[in-house]
Design an enzyme around this catalytic site. Structure first.
Site, short mmCIF file in Angstrom:
data_model
loop_
_atom_site.label_atom_id
_atom_site.label_comp_id
_atom_site.label_asym_id
_atom_site.label_seq_id
_atom_site.Cartn_x
_atom_site.Cartn_y
_atom_site.Cartn_z
N GLN A 162 43.17 26.61 44.14
CA GLN A 162 44.29 27.46 44.58
C GLN A 162 44.49 27.38 46.09
O GLN A 162 45.34 28.07 46.65
CB GLN A 162 44.01 28.92 44.18
CG GLN A 162 43.94 29.11 42.67
CD GLN A 162 43.49 30.52 42.27
OE1 GLN A 162 43.34 31.41 43.10
NE2 GLN A 162 43.28 30.72 40.98
N HIS A 177 41.28 32.50 44.46
CA HIS A 177 41.44 33.86 44.97
C HIS A 177 41.28 33.98 46.48
O HIS A 177 40.55 34.83 46.98
CB HIS A 177 40.46 34.81 44.27
CG HIS A 177 40.71 34.94 42.79
ND1 HIS A 177 40.11 35.91 42.02
CD2 HIS A 177 41.50 34.23 41.95
CE1 HIS A 177 40.51 35.77 40.75
NE2 HIS A 177 41.36 34.75 40.70
N GLU A 182 48.36 44.32 38.77
CA GLU A 182 48.61 45.66 39.34
C GLU A 182 49.60 45.62 40.49
O GLU A 182 49.64 44.64 41.24
CB GLU A 182 47.31 46.24 39.93
CG GLU A 182 46.19 46.41 38.98
CD GLU A 182 44.97 47.05 39.64
OE1 GLU A 182 44.91 47.12 40.89
OE2 GLU A 182 44.09 47.50 38.88
N TYR A 214 40.23 50.61 45.39
CA TYR A 214 41.06 50.35 44.21
C TYR A 214 40.23 49.93 42.99
O TYR A 214 40.79 49.62 41.94
CB TYR A 214 42.18 49.37 44.57
CG TYR A 214 43.14 50.09 45.51
CD1 TYR A 214 44.23 50.79 45.02
CD2 TYR A 214 42.86 50.19 46.88
CE1 TYR A 214 45.05 51.54 45.85
CE2 TYR A 214 43.67 50.93 47.73
CZ TYR A 214 44.76 51.60 47.20
OH TYR A 214 45.55 52.35 48.04
N TYR A 229 38.40 37.57 31.80
CA TYR A 229 38.92 36.48 31.00
C TYR A 229 37.86 35.90 30.05
O TYR A 229 38.21 35.27 29.06
CB TYR A 229 39.53 35.39 31.88
CG TYR A 229 40.97 35.71 32.24
CD1 TYR A 229 42.01 35.35 31.38
CD2 TYR A 229 41.29 36.39 33.40
CE1 TYR A 229 43.33 35.66 31.66
CE2 TYR A 229 42.61 36.71 33.70
CZ TYR A 229 43.62 36.35 32.83
OH TYR A 229 44.91 36.67 33.12
#
Ligand code: CA
Ligand code: CA
Length: 411
Positions: free
Chosen positions: A120, A186, A284, A294, A305
């Protein structure tokens, strides 16, 4: 395990959680115990979610716009318009910064840093400094390689030198994810300035490592608040080194307990909103409050997953719950506030792209609440949403043949 000291996670009422969790090891044990697969609810787990996370998509034929393709880019990730709205900076994940021009061909901007392109990672966000008109300063984020195949996001500022051969110069790295860890997921690294121009907010993903989101010895899984030069504001919530969770890298932290935060935006009243790609069924949108926790990975309305359950938010009210969540997942990407009048009924909405959800989601803002107002099916992964000065909404679609799309109002 990371060798640094592991410290307990604070909530907005830090002391309350301090009493609840005495160590991260304990919280990890809690997760495992709660997910042992017996189907037995934990003592606190009899609180059910109060709304469905589902949001069906509508056909573009019913939308108040038509989607007009403007240009194409190779794996575009983020964009920002330059003053005047006829040019835009677009990042391509492999490392190129592009200058799109309405009245000319798209140019390469020279001087960009080497990026760790893969997974990513790559070149990430681009925004203008609040004083861009005078300084020409832009901010970029990207994934950086470290030693021993470890990676981390960094943020830098540089001056955009305009002209026929645009370039950036004086690039200075002002922030890094700490520590660098193995893997290429991430990073998050989305950027936003506060409306007063005094504070830079950076989203820092938990790098697919879970527990760092609750570890105040790391800036992973957090939202970070800095001054424009990268220094730490003295009124940050965890600035005080004499407190158990304060000082050191924690001084940067504004909020914690986040997973993969791929959009952050202020609304017209100065509220800060953030979206994050959650675990399965747990995407979210949150209202970001100073010092709040959070809850990830201790709670999520989704589950891992790999099939392990995660207790839902209502089981642990000390953690800030999302304003909206999506199940099935839509994989949010990009977030911008809409305050104009070009599309009927859109004024004071959040706009968010969806990757696996292949579309655009509109959320009407209602004080500190949000509504799932619209979801349109683009049949393409939407990576970025940007509002231009004239109130028009523009999107970038994901992938090697990514498109810059303008939403042209109907009628
Ligand atoms: Ca943008
Ligand atoms: Ca769950």
């Amino acid at each position: 395990m990371h060798p640094r000291q592991t410290r307990t996670a604070p909530t907005s009422q830090a002391s309350r959680l301090m009493k609840t969790f005495t160590s991260l090891a304990f919280s990890a044990a809690f997760i495992i115990a709660a997910c042992s697969g017996t189907g037995q609810p934990s003592a606190a787990a009899d609180v059910s979610l109060d709304t469905s996370g589902a949001q069906p998509a509508a056909s573009l034929a019913d939308a108040p716009f038509t989607a007009q393709e403007i240009a194409r880019f190779a794996e575009p990730w983020a964009m920002t318009f330059l003053p005047g709205g006829t040019r835009a900076l677009v990042t391509e994940r492999a490392g190129k910064l592009k200058l799109w021009r309405k009245d000319g061909e798209t140019l390469d901007v020279a001087g960009t840093p080497p990026v760790a392109f893969g997974g990513q990672g790559g070149l990430g966000d681009v925004i203008l400094a609040p004083d861009f008109a005078a300084s020409g300063t832009i901010y970029l984020s990207w994934a950086e390689a470290g030693e021993k195949d470890r990676f981390g996001a960094v943020v830098g500022k540089a001056k955009l030198v305009d002209g026929a051969a645009p370039r950036i110069e004086g690039l200075e790295v002002i922030w890094k994810q700490d520590p660098k860890v193995p893997g290429r997921g991430h990073f998050s690294h989305r950027l936003a300035f506060s409306p007063d121009g005094q504070y830079l907010f950076i989203t820092s993903g938990e790098r697919q490592k879970f527990d760092p989101a609750q570890d105040m010895g790391m800036n992973l899984g957090k939202i970070v608040r800095l001054k424009p030069d990268g220094s730490v504001p003295t009124d940050n919530p965890f600035i005080n080194a004499s407190e158990p969770n304060g000082g050191g890298v924690a001084a940067q932290i504004w909020s914690l307990g986040h997973r993969n935060l791929l959009g952050i935006a202020f609304d017209g009243t100065g509220q800060l909103w953030q979206q994050e790609m959650g675990p399965k069924g747990g995407d979210e949108v949150n209202l970001v409050e100073r010092g709040a926790n959070y809850g990830y990975p201790i709670v999520s309305n989704g589950d891992h997953y790999d099939g392990r359950a995660i207790p839902d938010h209502p089981t642990r009210p000390e953690f800030s719950a999302p304003k909206l969540w999506w199940n099935p997942s839509i994989s949010p990407a990009g977030l911008d506030w809409y305050g104009a009048d070009l599309y009927p009924g859109w004024k004071n909405s959040l706009l968010m792209g969806a990757l696996s959800g292949e579309g655009l989601i509109r959320m009407a803002i209602d004080g500190d609440k949000l509504h799932k107002s619209d979801r349109w099916d683009f049949g393409a992964r939407v990576r970025e949403v940007e509002v231009n000065e004239d109130g028009s909404v523009w999107l970038l679609t994901d992938g090697k043949d990514g498109k810059l799309i303008k939403l042209v109002p109907k009628g």
